[in-house]
Each structure stands twice: as structure tokens, then as C-alpha cells.
Design an enzyme around this catalytic site. Sequence first.
Site, PDB file in Angstrom:
ATOM      1  N   SER A   1       0.856  -1.185   0.000  1.00  0.00           N
ATOM      2  CA  SER A   1       0.000   0.000   0.000  1.00  0.00           C
ATOM      3  C   SER A   1       0.891   1.234   0.000  1.00  0.00           C
ATOM      4  CB  SER A   1      -0.890  -0.024   1.247  1.00  0.00           C
ATOM      5  OG  SER A   1      -1.609   1.182   1.345  1.00  0.00           O
TER       6      SER A   1
ATOM      7  N   LYS B   1      -1.262  -1.084  -4.436  1.00  0.00           N
ATOM      8  CA  LYS B   1      -2.408  -0.255  -4.040  1.00  0.00           C
ATOM      9  C   LYS B   1      -1.903   1.153  -3.824  1.00  0.00           C
ATOM     10  CE  LYS B   1      -4.684   0.148   0.455  1.00  0.00           C
ATOM     11  NZ  LYS B   1      -5.342  -0.630   1.524  1.00  0.00           N
TER      12      LYS B   1
ATOM     13  N   LYS C   1      -3.103   5.157  -2.634  1.00  0.00           N
ATOM     14  CA  LYS C   1      -4.128   5.965  -1.983  1.00  0.00           C
ATOM     15  C   LYS C   1      -4.546   7.065  -2.946  1.00  0.00           C
ATOM     16  CE  LYS C   1      -3.991   4.049   2.151  1.00  0.00           C
ATOM     17  NZ  LYS C   1      -5.155   3.466   2.808  1.00  0.00           N
TER      18      LYS C   1
ATOM     19  N   ASP D   1      -7.265   3.052  -3.036  1.00  0.00           N
ATOM     20  CA  ASP D   1      -7.948   3.119  -1.739  1.00  0.00           C
ATOM     21  C   ASP D   1      -8.247   4.582  -1.421  1.00  0.00           C
ATOM     22  OD1 ASP D   1      -8.902   2.879   0.841  1.00  0.00           O
ATOM     23  OD2 ASP D   1      -7.124   1.873   1.657  1.00  0.00           O
TER      24      ASP D   1
ATOM     25  N   GLU E   1     -11.158   0.578  -3.128  1.00  0.00           N
ATOM     26  CA  GLU E   1     -11.405   0.327  -1.712  1.00  0.00           C
ATOM     27  C   GLU E   1     -12.042   1.534  -1.040  1.00  0.00           C
ATOM     28  OE1 GLU E   1      -7.863  -1.195   0.172  1.00  0.00           O
ATOM     29  OE2 GLU E   1      -8.639  -0.869   2.188  1.00  0.00           O
TER      30      GLU E   1
ATOM     31  N   ASP F   1     -13.615  -1.702   3.461  1.00  0.00           N
ATOM     32  CA  ASP F   1     -12.644  -1.752   4.555  1.00  0.00           C
ATOM     33  C   ASP F   1     -13.358  -1.199   5.799  1.00  0.00           C
ATOM     34  OD1 ASP F   1     -10.597  -1.215   6.379  1.00  0.00           O
ATOM     35  OD2 ASP F   1      -9.286  -0.179   4.988  1.00  0.00           O
TER      36      ASP F   1
ATOM     37  N   LYS G   1      -9.497  -6.817   8.414  1.00  0.00           N
ATOM     38  CA  LYS G   1      -8.459  -6.389   9.363  1.00  0.00           C
ATOM     39  C   LYS G   1      -8.867  -6.913  10.727  1.00  0.00           C
ATOM     40  CE  LYS G   1      -7.088  -2.128   7.004  1.00  0.00           C
ATOM     41  NZ  LYS G   1      -7.221  -0.655   6.985  1.00  0.00           N
TER      42      LYS G   1
ATOM     43  N   GLY H   1      -3.892  -3.974   6.223  1.00  0.00           N
ATOM     44  CA  GLY H   1      -2.802  -3.639   7.141  1.00  0.00           C
ATOM     45  C   GLY H   1      -3.075  -2.316   7.827  1.00  0.00           C
TER      46      GLY H   1
HETATM   47  O1  OSB Z   1      -7.099   1.965   4.615  1.00  0.00           O
HETATM   48  O2  OSB Z   1      -5.981   0.189   4.400  1.00  0.00           O
HETATM   49  C1  OSB Z   1      -6.092   1.317   4.865  1.00  0.00           C
HETATM   50  C2  OSB Z   1      -2.901   2.371   6.673  1.00  0.00           C
HETATM   51  C3  OSB Z   1      -3.439   3.046   7.733  1.00  0.00           C
HETATM   52  C4  OSB Z   1      -4.805   3.165   7.849  1.00  0.00           C
HETATM   53  C5  OSB Z   1      -5.637   2.605   6.891  1.00  0.00           C
HETATM   54  C6  OSB Z   1      -5.105   1.916   5.820  1.00  0.00           C
HETATM   55  C7  OSB Z   1      -3.706   1.818   5.695  1.00  0.00           C
HETATM   56  C8  OSB Z   1      -3.039   1.190   4.584  1.00  0.00           C
HETATM   57  C9  OSB Z   1      -1.642   0.674   4.839  1.00  0.00           C
HETATM   58  O3  OSB Z   1      -3.481   1.144   3.472  1.00  0.00           O
HETATM   59  C10 OSB Z   1      -1.563  -0.795   4.940  1.00  0.00           C
HETATM   60  C11 OSB Z   1      -0.235  -1.247   5.478  1.00  0.00           C
HETATM   61  O4  OSB Z   1       0.740  -1.227   4.743  1.00  0.00           O
HETATM   62  O5  OSB Z   1      -0.170  -1.623   6.663  1.00  0.00           O
HETATM   63 MG    MG Z   2      -8.286   0.846   3.349  1.00  0.00          MG
END
Ligand code: OSB
Ligand code: MG
Length: 375
Positions: A143, A169, A171, A196, A221, A246, A270, A298
Site C-alpha cells: 500500500s 495499491k 491511496k 484506496d 477500496e 474496509d 483487518k 494492514g
Molecule cells: O485503509 O488500508 C487502509 C494504513 C493506515 C490506515 C488505513 C489503511 C492503511 C493502509 C496501509 O493502506 C496498509 C499497510 O501497509 O499496513
Molecule cells: Mg483501506
Amino acid sequence: MKEKRIPLKIKEVIIRHLKMRLKNPFSTSFGTFHDKEFLLLEVKEEKGTIGWGESVAFDAPWYTEETLKTNWHMLEDFIIPLLLNKEIHHPDNITDLLKGIRKNNMAKSAIEGAIWDIYTQQTNQSLAQALGGKKDKIEVGISIGIQETIEKQIEVVDRAIKDGYKRIKVKIKPGRDIEVIRSLREHFPDVPLMADANSAYSLKDVKLLKQLDEFNLTMIEQPLAYDDIIDHAKLQKQIKTPICLDESINSLEDAKKAIELGSCGVINIKIGRVGGITEAKKIHDYCEEKNIPVWCGGMLESGIGRAHNIALTSLSNFVMPGDTAGSNHYWEQDIINPEVVVEDGCILVPQKVGIGYEPNIDIINQYTIATKIYR
Ligand code: OSB
Ligand code: MG
């Protein structure tokens, strides 16, 4: 699953507040992280076994409502008093023991994870094995946060592909969406790519979100509100890209309703968000029955939470690469031995008893900024 029952009794819980510097600042639609602050739990059982759990709550409530301070309060005033010195027959019972406490899933999950760790050590099996995991190797994605420029974004994605990650992925947020995805697609026509939004859009943005259909994303996402499943169902009818939920999925019940409504085609599981490993497994099993693929999300976890994620991902319906990147993606030094290593985009699921990684107490102490013991 090897259903072994041995009564457990918790004699002591140590809560530590850790602060770890991220190698790379992580930006999302709700802001930028430089450090990760979180609670780490060390739980001692009557027979001397020690289990570790991690709370994935952040220091501020932008992802969901929980924070590390609300978790500390819930643990100290409600959760620990309920569990200390109580006979616990199986970690599966924790959800039930805590059901009088509404929500606060990340706080509950932190201690449940530690109890799973204790249980697997005492029953002489790996966590993956205890959960009924079928895979000895899991595929992982990465991510990537919002970067300052598109050039930088391309550079970071290029690095991740070269490092072997099986799915990228990125953001997105209003103003940093279509253009970013378009240029990534131009540069990397075949890479499995997804976006995401962390709830940054509303149904007013349908036209914009529809444009994403042209880039062959594996999924989008959580485009809409963190607590919504109705609008997501409306959106899914208008876009081809599968929606992955999510933030909106906090329990098996939520998953059932979202699937019934058609709010998503994929679920990001999660452990912390759904209140623990037991609930995560239930969601996994239900989705498997309904042909809904899942993957493990994550929360920028340290090695302890990461170890739990890896064991969970060994279950058969985790058919899409998760956000469980290697330790070296996040930290100069992780708090477990060995660190989590990604090779050719895969992590080997540890076969050792328990979570399969040793907590490194010296390093944990270096990152600890507050501690309290409950007994
Ligand atoms: O939305 O998945 C998410 C990190 C912090 C809060 C929300 C998210 C995330 C990530 C990172 O996308 C995932 C990771 O590498 O741990
Ligand atoms: Mg997410």
C-alpha cells in the site's frame, strides 16, 4: 482446526505505548503519518506462558473512532478487569466474554490476539495451524501513500514492482485521483493495480468514480463514507470496478448485510477492525461460502500485529494479495526476530509454535514511551 481445549487464566497484563519512526511518511486522504504510535500488550498466563498482542488504533481518530488512548481506557477500566483471573476455555470465547462492551473492536482485538498466542503455545501448534490455515506461503501486495508529485508516485510504484510485490495499491483523494491512476496505468499497463480512497468521496462523485473503470483496477477500496453500506450498493450498480469494503465492515453481521445488499465484491479483513482473530475467521468463512474473495488489510503494524496477519492470511479464501508488506518496508528495525521477509512477493508462513516470531525485548524497550502493569 485442531480443537484443543485447555483452561487459561490471565495473571498479568502489561500495556506499553510504543512510538516507532516510519521509514517513509505515509499519506492518505485523511493526512500524513511520520511516526506510528500504538499499544503493545504482554499477557502472562498462570502456567507462565507469555502472549503478545498489538492494538492497531492510531493516535487520532481519522480511520475509525478508536485511538490508542481510548483503547488504554477500555482495556484498563473494562476489558482487563473482565478477563483477569477468569477461566478462559478457548480464545474463541473472548468475543463472548466481552460482548457486554459495545464496539471498541481494536481494544478487544489487542488482548484477544495475545490470548491466541498463549493458547497456541500451550497446545503446541502454530497460530496458522490453529486457525485451520491451508497455505504455507502467502502472496503480498503493498500500500503506497499519496506522493507529492506524479513523478515521485511512479518512482515509488516502480520500486515496489521491482521488489516483487504482487499487487500495487495507491491511496487516492479528490484532486489526486484520475490523473494519478491514468499515468500509473500508462507506465505499468499490466500490473495488478487498485486504489484506496479511505472514504474521501460521496455519491456526488459518481461521474468521477465511473472514469476509473477505464483503468482496469482490481478494485476500489472504501470510496464512500466509513460507516456506509447503502450508498456503496448504489455506487456498485453504476461502476464496473469491484468495490472492496474496509472501514464499513466491523463484524460478521456487517459483512452479511453488505454482501446481501451488493455493496461490495471484495472484503478487506483487518483483525483489529472486526474485534479479533475469531471474528476475522468467521467473516473469512462466510465470504468463502458466498464466493466473495477476501484479503488481509494492514494498519502499519509492528512485527507482532504483522505475525497475526500472516497466520490469518494462510486461510484458503485469502485469495488476493494483502497489505502485509515486509518489515523493511516500514521500519529501520522491527520488534521481532526474525523480521518479516518478502521474497518474490511472498512470505513463508512460519511453522513454529505460536506466532512464529520472537519479540525482541531490547528493541521493544527502546521504542517504549509509557508502561503500566495490571495484575
Ligand atoms: O485503509 O488500508 C487502509 C494504513 C493506515 C490506515 C488505513 C489503511 C492503511 C493502509 C496501509 O493502506 C496498509 C499497510 O501497509 O499496513
Ligand atoms: Mg483501506
